[in-house]
Design a protein around this motif. Structure first.
Motif, PDB file in Angstrom:
ATOM      1  N   LEU A  14       0.848  -1.183   0.000  1.00 58.45           N
ATOM      2  CA  LEU A  14       0.000   0.000   0.000  1.00 58.45           C
ATOM      3  C   LEU A  14       0.887   1.238   0.000  1.00 58.45           C
ATOM      4  O   LEU A  14       1.638   1.462   0.943  1.00 58.45           O
ATOM      5  CB  LEU A  14      -0.916  -0.007   1.227  1.00 58.45           C
ATOM      6  CG  LEU A  14      -1.980   1.078   1.293  1.00 58.45           C
ATOM      7  CD1 LEU A  14      -2.970   0.948   0.146  1.00 58.45           C
ATOM      8  CD2 LEU A  14      -2.719   1.011   2.618  1.00 58.45           C
ATOM      9  N   PHE A  15       0.798   1.999  -1.065  1.00 56.98           N
ATOM     10  CA  PHE A  15       1.544   3.251  -1.186  1.00 56.98           C
ATOM     11  C   PHE A  15       0.568   4.369  -0.831  1.00 56.98           C
ATOM     12  O   PHE A  15      -0.173   4.852  -1.686  1.00 56.98           O
ATOM     13  CB  PHE A  15       2.081   3.438  -2.612  1.00 56.98           C
ATOM     14  CG  PHE A  15       3.116   2.427  -3.004  1.00 56.98           C
ATOM     15  CD1 PHE A  15       4.462   2.701  -2.827  1.00 56.98           C
ATOM     16  CD2 PHE A  15       2.757   1.205  -3.558  1.00 56.98           C
ATOM     17  CE1 PHE A  15       5.432   1.776  -3.194  1.00 56.98           C
ATOM     18  CE2 PHE A  15       3.713   0.281  -3.928  1.00 56.98           C
ATOM     19  CZ  PHE A  15       5.050   0.571  -3.743  1.00 56.98           C
ATOM     20  N   THR A  16       0.517   4.772   0.445  1.00 58.98           N
ATOM     21  CA  THR A  16      -0.415   5.808   0.886  1.00 58.98           C
ATOM     22  C   THR A  16       0.158   7.187   0.617  1.00 58.98           C
ATOM     23  O   THR A  16       1.354   7.416   0.786  1.00 58.98           O
ATOM     24  CB  THR A  16      -0.737   5.677   2.390  1.00 58.98           C
ATOM     25  OG1 THR A  16       0.475   5.681   3.119  1.00 58.98           O
ATOM     26  CG2 THR A  16      -1.495   4.394   2.665  1.00 58.98           C
ATOM     27  N   ASN A  17      -0.708   8.081   0.202  1.00 52.70           N
ATOM     28  CA  ASN A  17      -0.331   9.468  -0.103  1.00 52.70           C
ATOM     29  C   ASN A  17       0.886   9.534  -1.011  1.00 52.70           C
ATOM     30  O   ASN A  17       1.830  10.278  -0.758  1.00 52.70           O
ATOM     31  CB  ASN A  17      -0.087  10.277   1.173  1.00 52.70           C
ATOM     32  CG  ASN A  17      -1.367  10.483   1.945  1.00 52.70           C
ATOM     33  OD1 ASN A  17      -2.428  10.665   1.355  1.00 52.70           O
ATOM     34  ND2 ASN A  17      -1.277  10.449   3.250  1.00 52.70           N
ATOM     35  N   PHE A  18       0.860   8.730  -2.072  1.00 51.64           N
ATOM     36  CA  PHE A  18       1.935   8.763  -3.054  1.00 51.64           C
ATOM     37  C   PHE A  18       1.861  10.110  -3.754  1.00 51.64           C
ATOM     38  O   PHE A  18       0.893  10.431  -4.434  1.00 51.64           O
ATOM     39  CB  PHE A  18       1.786   7.611  -4.047  1.00 51.64           C
ATOM     40  CG  PHE A  18       2.843   7.597  -5.122  1.00 51.64           C
ATOM     41  CD1 PHE A  18       4.180   7.446  -4.794  1.00 51.64           C
ATOM     42  CD2 PHE A  18       2.500   7.750  -6.446  1.00 51.64           C
ATOM     43  CE1 PHE A  18       5.156   7.430  -5.786  1.00 51.64           C
ATOM     44  CE2 PHE A  18       3.458   7.731  -7.434  1.00 51.64           C
ATOM     45  CZ  PHE A  18       4.788   7.578  -7.100  1.00 51.64           C
ATOM     46  N   ALA A  19       2.881  10.922  -3.552  1.00 46.22           N
ATOM     47  CA  ALA A  19       2.878  12.307  -4.035  1.00 46.22           C
ATOM     48  C   ALA A  19       3.068  12.361  -5.543  1.00 46.22           C
ATOM     49  O   ALA A  19       4.054  11.866  -6.064  1.00 46.22           O
ATOM     50  CB  ALA A  19       3.966  13.105  -3.347  1.00 46.22           C
ATOM     51  N   THR A  26       9.260   8.743  -7.206  1.00 42.03           N
ATOM     52  CA  THR A  26       9.256   7.299  -6.964  1.00 42.03           C
ATOM     53  C   THR A  26       9.046   6.977  -5.489  1.00 42.03           C
ATOM     54  O   THR A  26       9.306   7.800  -4.610  1.00 42.03           O
ATOM     55  CB  THR A  26      10.580   6.646  -7.418  1.00 42.03           C
ATOM     56  OG1 THR A  26      11.645   7.195  -6.648  1.00 42.03           O
ATOM     57  CG2 THR A  26      10.832   6.853  -8.889  1.00 42.03           C
ATOM     58  N   ALA A  27       8.596   5.758  -5.249  1.00 42.85           N
ATOM     59  CA  ALA A  27       8.475   5.202  -3.899  1.00 42.85           C
ATOM     60  C   ALA A  27       8.680   3.701  -4.008  1.00 42.85           C
ATOM     61  O   ALA A  27       8.259   3.087  -4.995  1.00 42.85           O
ATOM     62  CB  ALA A  27       7.120   5.516  -3.299  1.00 42.85           C
ATOM     63  N   SER A  28       9.331   3.102  -3.014  1.00 43.49           N
ATOM     64  CA  SER A  28       9.606   1.657  -3.030  1.00 43.49           C
ATOM     65  C   SER A  28       9.128   1.017  -1.745  1.00 43.49           C
ATOM     66  O   SER A  28       9.102   1.650  -0.690  1.00 43.49           O
ATOM     67  CB  SER A  28      11.102   1.391  -3.186  1.00 43.49           C
ATOM     68  OG  SER A  28      11.564   1.823  -4.426  1.00 43.49           O
ATOM     69  N   GLN A  29       8.755  -0.263  -1.852  1.00 43.37           N
ATOM     70  CA  GLN A  29       8.382  -1.063  -0.693  1.00 43.37           C
ATOM     71  C   GLN A  29       8.907  -2.470  -0.869  1.00 43.37           C
ATOM     72  O   GLN A  29       8.866  -3.019  -1.969  1.00 43.37           O
ATOM     73  CB  GLN A  29       6.859  -1.141  -0.551  1.00 43.37           C
ATOM     74  CG  GLN A  29       6.256  -0.022   0.201  1.00 43.37           C
ATOM     75  CD  GLN A  29       4.810  -0.320   0.562  1.00 43.37           C
ATOM     76  OE1 GLN A  29       4.419  -1.472   0.719  1.00 43.37           O
ATOM     77  NE2 GLN A  29       4.025   0.721   0.680  1.00 43.37           N
ATOM     78  N   GLN A  30       9.378  -3.046   0.226  1.00 43.22           N
ATOM     79  CA  GLN A  30       9.789  -4.438   0.204  1.00 43.22           C
ATOM     80  C   GLN A  30       8.654  -5.284   0.746  1.00 43.22           C
ATOM     81  O   GLN A  30       8.023  -4.939   1.740  1.00 43.22           O
ATOM     82  CB  GLN A  30      11.045  -4.662   1.038  1.00 43.22           C
ATOM     83  CG  GLN A  30      11.533  -6.091   0.986  1.00 43.22           C
ATOM     84  CD  GLN A  30      12.889  -6.295   1.626  1.00 43.22           C
ATOM     85  OE1 GLN A  30      13.550  -5.351   2.017  1.00 43.22           O
ATOM     86  NE2 GLN A  30      13.297  -7.534   1.730  1.00 43.22           N
ATOM     87  N   PHE A  51      -6.642   5.130  -5.634  1.00 40.62           N
ATOM     88  CA  PHE A  51      -7.679   5.909  -4.958  1.00 40.62           C
ATOM     89  C   PHE A  51      -7.191   7.331  -4.756  1.00 40.62           C
ATOM     90  O   PHE A  51      -5.998   7.560  -4.557  1.00 40.62           O
ATOM     91  CB  PHE A  51      -8.003   5.314  -3.573  1.00 40.62           C
ATOM     92  CG  PHE A  51      -8.420   3.882  -3.613  1.00 40.62           C
ATOM     93  CD1 PHE A  51      -9.705   3.531  -3.980  1.00 40.62           C
ATOM     94  CD2 PHE A  51      -7.524   2.876  -3.294  1.00 40.62           C
ATOM     95  CE1 PHE A  51     -10.086   2.209  -4.014  1.00 40.62           C
ATOM     96  CE2 PHE A  51      -7.893   1.551  -3.321  1.00 40.62           C
ATOM     97  CZ  PHE A  51      -9.182   1.214  -3.682  1.00 40.62           C
ATOM     98  N   ASP A  52      -8.142   8.282  -4.757  1.00 40.51           N
ATOM     99  CA  ASP A  52      -7.768   9.648  -4.402  1.00 40.51           C
ATOM    100  C   ASP A  52      -7.785   9.768  -2.875  1.00 40.51           C
ATOM    101  O   ASP A  52      -7.947   8.778  -2.166  1.00 40.51           O
ATOM    102  CB  ASP A  52      -8.674  10.674  -5.086  1.00 40.51           C
ATOM    103  CG  ASP A  52     -10.132  10.562  -4.667  1.00 40.51           C
ATOM    104  OD1 ASP A  52     -10.434   9.846  -3.684  1.00 40.51           O
ATOM    105  OD2 ASP A  52     -10.983  11.180  -5.316  1.00 40.51           O
ATOM    106  N   GLY A 118      -0.810  16.387  -6.912  1.00 37.40           N
ATOM    107  CA  GLY A 118      -1.732  15.840  -5.934  1.00 37.40           C
ATOM    108  C   GLY A 118      -1.135  14.626  -5.264  1.00 37.40           C
ATOM    109  O   GLY A 118       0.071  14.396  -5.313  1.00 37.40           O
ATOM    110  N   ALA A 119      -1.999  13.849  -4.626  1.00 37.34           N
ATOM    111  CA  ALA A 119      -1.561  12.621  -3.954  1.00 37.34           C
ATOM    112  C   ALA A 119      -2.625  11.558  -4.158  1.00 37.34           C
ATOM    113  O   ALA A 119      -3.823  11.855  -4.159  1.00 37.34           O
ATOM    114  CB  ALA A 119      -1.323  12.876  -2.476  1.00 37.34           C
TER     115      ALA A 119
END
Length: 135
Positions: A14-19, A26-30, A51-52, A118-119
């Protein structure tokens, strides 16, 4: 440890508030598969929801996903997940499963390819199974 062989699994990221601030953010998660040394994880499909901020389904967003297993990118190039999120069932069935062996890190990297701001919240599910290796 698997209770049945193979055992169905769903791994969530879950990438919350991905800017969405600039092209290329970019954003990463393991993802931890918690498999034993004699087990292997196979991933057969990817489900994507975007989702917005009000958790209403968002329309198409130009985003790419890179899946890394160990030191390898699978597939070798990132792919567009915006069309997966805007499709009817929101699922991409992979033609060949992605194999994750013991102690191999499974990393998801999300990249914005849009100029909008946005996010958003991006929910990614990896659908697969854990199985015992038979040698």
């Amino acid at each position: 440890m698997v209770n049945q062989d193979p055992q169905p699994e769903v791994f969530n990221a879950l990438f919350t508030n991905f800017a969405i601030t600039a092209n290329g953010a970019t954003a990463s998660q393991q993802i931890f598969t918690n498999q034993g040394h004699s087990e292997q994880v196979l991933i057969y499909a990817i489900k994507v929801n975007v989702f917005d901020n009000d958790f209403a389904e968002d329309l198409y967003r130009a985003m790419q996903l890179q899946i890394s297993v160990g030191s390898n990118n699978i597939p070798s190039n990132p792919f567009d997940i915006g069309w997966i999120a805007s499709s009817g069932d929101k699922i991409l069935n992979l033609p060949v499963p992605i194999a994750v062996n013991f102690k191999q890190p499974l990393i998801l990297t999300l990249r914005n390819m849009s100029a909008s701001t946005g996010a958003v919240t991006v929910a990614i599910e990896l659908i697969g199974e854990t199985m015992i290796l038979k040698r």
